[in-house]
Design an enzyme around this catalytic site. Sequence first.
Site, PDB file in Angstrom:
ATOM      1  N   ASP A 206     -24.744   5.844 -29.204  1.00 27.61           N
ATOM      2  CA  ASP A 206     -23.947   7.033 -28.825  1.00 27.61           C
ATOM      3  C   ASP A 206     -23.694   7.813 -30.060  1.00 27.61           C
ATOM      4  O   ASP A 206     -24.190   7.729 -31.227  1.00 27.61           O
ATOM      5  CB  ASP A 206     -22.863   6.542 -28.079  1.00 27.61           C
ATOM      6  N   HIS A 276     -26.130  12.357 -26.599  1.00 33.29           N
ATOM      7  CA  HIS A 276     -25.435  11.199 -27.138  1.00 33.29           C
ATOM      8  C   HIS A 276     -26.210  10.623 -28.337  1.00 33.29           C
ATOM      9  O   HIS A 276     -25.898   9.473 -28.426  1.00 33.29           O
ATOM     10  CB  HIS A 276     -25.195  10.249 -26.061  1.00 33.29           C
ATOM     11  N   GLU A 340     -24.752  13.758 -19.595  1.00 34.53           N
ATOM     12  CA  GLU A 340     -24.164  14.631 -20.711  1.00 34.53           C
ATOM     13  C   GLU A 340     -24.831  15.270 -21.695  1.00 34.53           C
ATOM     14  O   GLU A 340     -24.533  14.930 -23.027  1.00 34.53           O
ATOM     15  CB  GLU A 340     -22.717  13.861 -21.076  1.00 34.53           C
TER      16      GLU A 340
HETATM   17  C1  ACM Z   1     -21.127   8.452 -18.399  1.00 29.45           C
HETATM   18  O1  ACM Z   1     -19.920   7.779 -18.169  1.00 29.45           O
HETATM   19  N1  ACM Z   1     -21.243   9.230 -19.230  1.00 29.45           N
HETATM   20  C2  ACM Z   1     -22.349   7.750 -17.747  1.00 29.45           C
END
Ligand code: ACM
Length: 549
Positions: A206, A276, A340
């Site tokens: 991440d 991410h 995201e």
């Molecule tokens: C997430 O909670 N961004 C999958």
Amino acid sequence: MKRILTIGILCLCAAFARAGVLEDIVPRPAEAVLQNGNVRVSGLPFKCDASLPKEAQTAVAAFASHLGYVSGKSCPFAAPPGLEAAVAAGKVKGALFLRDASLGAEAYTIEVASGRVIVRASGLSGVRYALETIRQMLPAAIYGEQIAEKERWTLPCCVIRDEPRFAWRGMHLDCSRHFWQVEEIKRYLDVMAMYKLNRFHWHLTDDQGWRIEIKAYPLLNQIACWREGTMVGHDFSSNDGIRYGGFYTQEEIREVVAYAAARGITVVPEIDLPGHMLAALSAYPELGCTGGPYFAWTRWGVSDQVLCVGKESSFTFLEGVLSEVAALFPGEYIHIGGDECPKDEWKKCPDCQALIRALGLKDDGRFSAEQYLQNYVTKRIQAFLATKGKKIIGWDEILEGELAPGATVMSWRGTAGAVEASAKGFDAILSPVSHCYFDYRQAEDPAGEPDSFDGVVTLEKIYSLDPLAGVDPAQAHHILGVQANLWTEYISTPEHLEYMLLPRMLALAEVQWCPAGQRDLERFLRVLREHEFPVLDRAGYNYRKIINQ
Ligand code: ACM
Ligand code: ZN
């Protein structure tokens, strides 16, 4: 008179205690019928038909050995051939594990009668679940390491026929925001196994840290696994100034995969892409749209600095990483994130825009050209992983545009993603924020609760999830199952982690396992108090001890 009354009360209590044993199994079996009498299992010989897989025999032998130890009466183990015929002839006593190829892979039956316990399963999973069920029927001391000779080491006579409702019974763990030692992960897997969960979703990368050793890209484990401090509490402008990091070596990854497999759990690694990925960019800044410099994030949230997918070298990187990941994890799925991914940088990047033009991608009023660009990335990675014999799972953002062939959607922004995917003929897993985010606190009132993401998922809420709500019954087979996620921005100690996990994971287990319509909140809360809390105490886990209702 007083003595007769006392004996009467004791008998009544014993009857209730015995009746309660079947009611107290979590997750509740599909079918369990109580009969008269009971069978003492301490000192009982355990026998496993030689036709059952070696791993199943090992699991039964380990169970017998532990039962013998805690009960103070050893339970000898053997795996003779032809046990079935001897059992049919009524010639053999003991706890007898037989192979029944007609049962599904995760199904099992248990019959306790006439001094015998007969378990039938087609293979390892069924045997493992039968053992967990038997453990749930024994005194909680079976979960501990202390000798408890004085407990009643008996099983009630009964017939249990059981199998799970859903094939995917998952639990996720974020190891990027906070890094969890291998020993902590093993404890996590242990408690998952106790409640028959079978998928461990390992969130390994991440913005805040890269946690898996990749031999072709050594800077991931020299640079990307470190961040220069961490924000304090919920103050996004703060930094504790303490360098934070860690990663799992490939040897450790193999160790965890094997440990999980021995407990019937498949590990599903997640390499989150193309968003991410800030930590990865800190090690290989040439893979970003701007060239950096980049630094693994010291704060939570979603970074808008993402992988530059306009550069072919980014695909070389992803394919190199995923080749090693595919070789490390034997399961059929690799989770490729997809959530995201802000598109601001791609909009400005000459390389990304050139690729958009080359591919002829356009904003069509439904999705932007950049969303279609992410779609292109997902499809390309799906095709690459197919060459390694792997299928992809992505967060529900992968629905934007056109789904990659054979992709499975993990529906987190509610359940609509799963409904849409299944309607389109794709598989889906439910993991909605509303019910399945265990980083949210467990009570409406924050007083007395440890730090958490600012949201609430109570025990009752997770228990109330109807996984097939809104799903066309003809497409229900596409709903593989249910998973809860444990993000760790606000969790930094094992005690806190376990508190957020438990007892909510037990409610999740009933959602995943029990036949539709068979859940009963009142019973579940009683069982938690009376049976599962002592179990968790004996097993040594930290958990939330308050039940609101
Ligand atoms: C997430 O909670 N961004 C999958
Ligand atoms: Zn770019």
